[in-house]
Scaffold this active site. Sequence first.
Site, PDB file in Angstrom:
ATOM      1  N   PRO A 128       0.787  -1.232   0.000  1.00 54.43           N
ATOM      2  CA  PRO A 128       0.000   0.000   0.000  1.00 54.43           C
ATOM      3  C   PRO A 128       0.819   1.282   0.000  1.00 54.43           C
ATOM      4  CG  PRO A 128      -0.116  -1.090   2.141  1.00 54.43           C
ATOM      5  CD  PRO A 128       0.528  -2.061   1.189  1.00 54.43           C
ATOM      6  N   ASN A 129       0.350   2.211  -0.791  1.00 55.17           N
ATOM      7  CA  ASN A 129       0.867   3.579  -0.907  1.00 55.17           C
ATOM      8  C   ASN A 129       2.170   3.693  -1.689  1.00 55.17           C
ATOM      9  OD1 ASN A 129      -1.244   4.890   0.620  1.00 55.17           O
ATOM     10  ND2 ASN A 129      -0.403   3.855   2.413  1.00 55.17           N
ATOM     11  N   ARG A 182       4.611  12.274  -3.005  1.00 52.48           N
ATOM     12  CA  ARG A 182       4.628  12.812  -1.645  1.00 52.48           C
ATOM     13  C   ARG A 182       5.892  12.316  -0.940  1.00 52.48           C
ATOM     14  NH1 ARG A 182       1.672  16.482   0.158  1.00 52.48           N
ATOM     15  NH2 ARG A 182       1.413  15.483   2.182  1.00 52.48           N
ATOM     16  N   TYR A 238      11.303   9.017   0.788  1.00 48.21           N
ATOM     17  CA  TYR A 238      11.258   7.926  -0.187  1.00 48.21           C
ATOM     18  C   TYR A 238      11.936   8.250  -1.518  1.00 48.21           C
ATOM     19  CZ  TYR A 238       7.955   5.903   3.107  1.00 48.21           C
ATOM     20  OH  TYR A 238       7.378   5.378   4.241  1.00 48.21           O
ATOM     21  N   ASN A 251       7.892  -6.004  -0.964  1.00 47.33           N
ATOM     22  CA  ASN A 251       7.862  -4.833  -0.091  1.00 47.33           C
ATOM     23  C   ASN A 251       6.398  -4.685   0.303  1.00 47.33           C
ATOM     24  OD1 ASN A 251       7.846  -2.429   1.225  1.00 47.33           O
ATOM     25  ND2 ASN A 251       8.998  -1.293  -0.324  1.00 47.33           N
ATOM     26  N   ALA A 282       3.255  -0.924   4.653  1.00 46.37           N
ATOM     27  CA  ALA A 282       2.735  -0.903   6.037  1.00 46.37           C
ATOM     28  C   ALA A 282       2.254  -2.278   6.500  1.00 46.37           C
ATOM     29  CB  ALA A 282       1.605   0.114   6.152  1.00 46.37           C
ATOM     30  N   ASP A 324       1.245 -15.761   6.708  1.00 43.45           N
ATOM     31  CA  ASP A 324       0.695 -17.117   6.532  1.00 43.45           C
ATOM     32  C   ASP A 324       0.722 -17.539   5.063  1.00 43.45           C
ATOM     33  OD1 ASP A 324       0.253 -17.445   9.218  1.00 43.45           O
ATOM     34  OD2 ASP A 324      -1.904 -17.072   9.137  1.00 43.45           O
ATOM     35  N   GLU A 372      12.687  -9.950   1.388  1.00 43.17           N
ATOM     36  CA  GLU A 372      11.931  -8.771   1.837  1.00 43.17           C
ATOM     37  C   GLU A 372      12.757  -7.521   1.539  1.00 43.17           C
ATOM     38  OE1 GLU A 372      11.881  -8.559   6.118  1.00 43.17           O
ATOM     39  OE2 GLU A 372      10.254  -7.089   6.150  1.00 43.17           O
ATOM     40  N   HIS A 421      12.806  -3.096   1.677  1.00 41.58           N
ATOM     41  CA  HIS A 421      12.235  -1.804   2.080  1.00 41.58           C
ATOM     42  C   HIS A 421      13.135  -0.701   1.563  1.00 41.58           C
ATOM     43  CE1 HIS A 421       9.261  -3.682   4.563  1.00 41.58           C
ATOM     44  NE2 HIS A 421      10.204  -4.477   5.030  1.00 41.58           N
ATOM     45  N   ARG A 466      13.569   4.018  12.173  1.00 35.94           N
ATOM     46  CA  ARG A 466      12.429   4.926  12.051  1.00 35.94           C
ATOM     47  C   ARG A 466      11.598   4.788  13.334  1.00 35.94           C
ATOM     48  NH1 ARG A 466       9.567   4.510   6.311  1.00 35.94           N
ATOM     49  NH2 ARG A 466       8.419   6.228   7.310  1.00 35.94           N
TER      50      ARG A 466
HETATM   51  O1  CA2 Z   1      10.663   1.674   3.395  1.00 38.95           O
HETATM   52  C1  CA2 Z   1       9.777   1.016   2.832  1.00 38.95           C
HETATM   53  O2  CA2 Z   1       9.900   0.564   1.699  1.00 38.95           O
HETATM   54  C2  CA2 Z   1       8.439   0.815   3.549  1.00 38.95           C
HETATM   55  O3  CA2 Z   1       8.005  -0.498   3.241  1.00 38.95           O
HETATM   56  C3  CA2 Z   1       7.503   1.852   2.988  1.00 38.95           C
HETATM   57  C4  CA2 Z   1       6.146   1.844   3.665  1.00 38.95           C
HETATM   58  C5  CA2 Z   1       6.278   1.890   5.179  1.00 38.95           C
HETATM   59  O4  CA2 Z   1       5.008   1.749   5.776  1.00 38.95           O
HETATM   60  C6  CA2 Z   1       7.196   0.823   5.700  1.00 38.95           C
HETATM   61  O5  CA2 Z   1       7.327   0.973   7.090  1.00 38.95           O
HETATM   62  C7  CA2 Z   1       8.566   0.926   5.057  1.00 38.95           C
HETATM   63  C8  CA2 Z   1       5.316   3.044   3.224  1.00 38.95           C
HETATM   64  C9  CA2 Z   1       5.111   3.102   1.747  1.00 38.95           C
HETATM   65  C10 CA2 Z   1       4.450   4.396   1.454  1.00 38.95           C
HETATM   66  O6  CA2 Z   1       5.119   4.996   0.385  1.00 38.95           O
HETATM   67  C11 CA2 Z   1       4.885   6.312   0.166  1.00 38.95           C
HETATM   68  C12 CA2 Z   1       5.600   6.869  -0.845  1.00 38.95           C
HETATM   69  C13 CA2 Z   1       5.445   8.197  -1.128  1.00 38.95           C
HETATM   70  C14 CA2 Z   1       4.553   8.969  -0.409  1.00 38.95           C
HETATM   71  C15 CA2 Z   1       3.831   8.385   0.597  1.00 38.95           C
HETATM   72  C16 CA2 Z   1       3.993   7.061   0.894  1.00 38.95           C
END
Ligand code: CA2
Length: 143
Positions: free
Chosen positions: A9-10, A17, A22, A73, A76, A86, A97, A99, A106
């Site tokens: 997600p996201n 953003r 990121y 990846n 969240a 599972d 995995e 990230h 963090r």
């Molecule tokens: O560092 C990573 O790749 C994460 O998997 C990214 C997730 C976060 O919840 C993990 O803890 C670490 C969040 C992805 C959201 O990506 C965004 C990218 C741009 C703007 C907003 C969110």
Amino acid sequence: MKVLVLNGPNLNMLGIREPALYGNGTYNDLVDFIRDAAKELYLDVEIFQSNSEGELVTAIQNALGKFDGIVINAAAYTHTSVAILDALKAVGLPTAEVHLTDIHNREPFRRLSYVGMYAHKTVCGKGFEGYRECLKWIVTSAS
Ligand code: CA2
């Protein structure tokens, strides 16, 4: 060799953003990066992004018999999803995995990774390069 790359997600918001966290690359840039890295490694790659936990679980289930490994990846869901853990266990494929950020430096809640309870390899904090490292690991582990 066929590898399934799953993004949670996201991650489709990349480049739109939070660039300080990121980076400036967009999700399409990430897809291009993964495709180029896979080509260099002579890998067939399928890339799937979803904001839905259930769709990710289904994608993992459907990987059985079709793919030689998974790079994930889970974003969240990494920190919350027993369902994804599972599914990974049930399918039993070599799994790496990844990230973009260093989840260990963090917020404390990001230190717990359900995906990491199954994954054979974890790369975090290396941005897009982490995906290449995971693909390379799949090549060496599954061949
Ligand atoms: O560092 C990573 O790749 C994460 O998997 C990214 C997730 C976060 O919840 C993990 O803890 C670490 C969040 C992805 C959201 O990506 C965004 C990218 C741009 C703007 C907003 C969110």
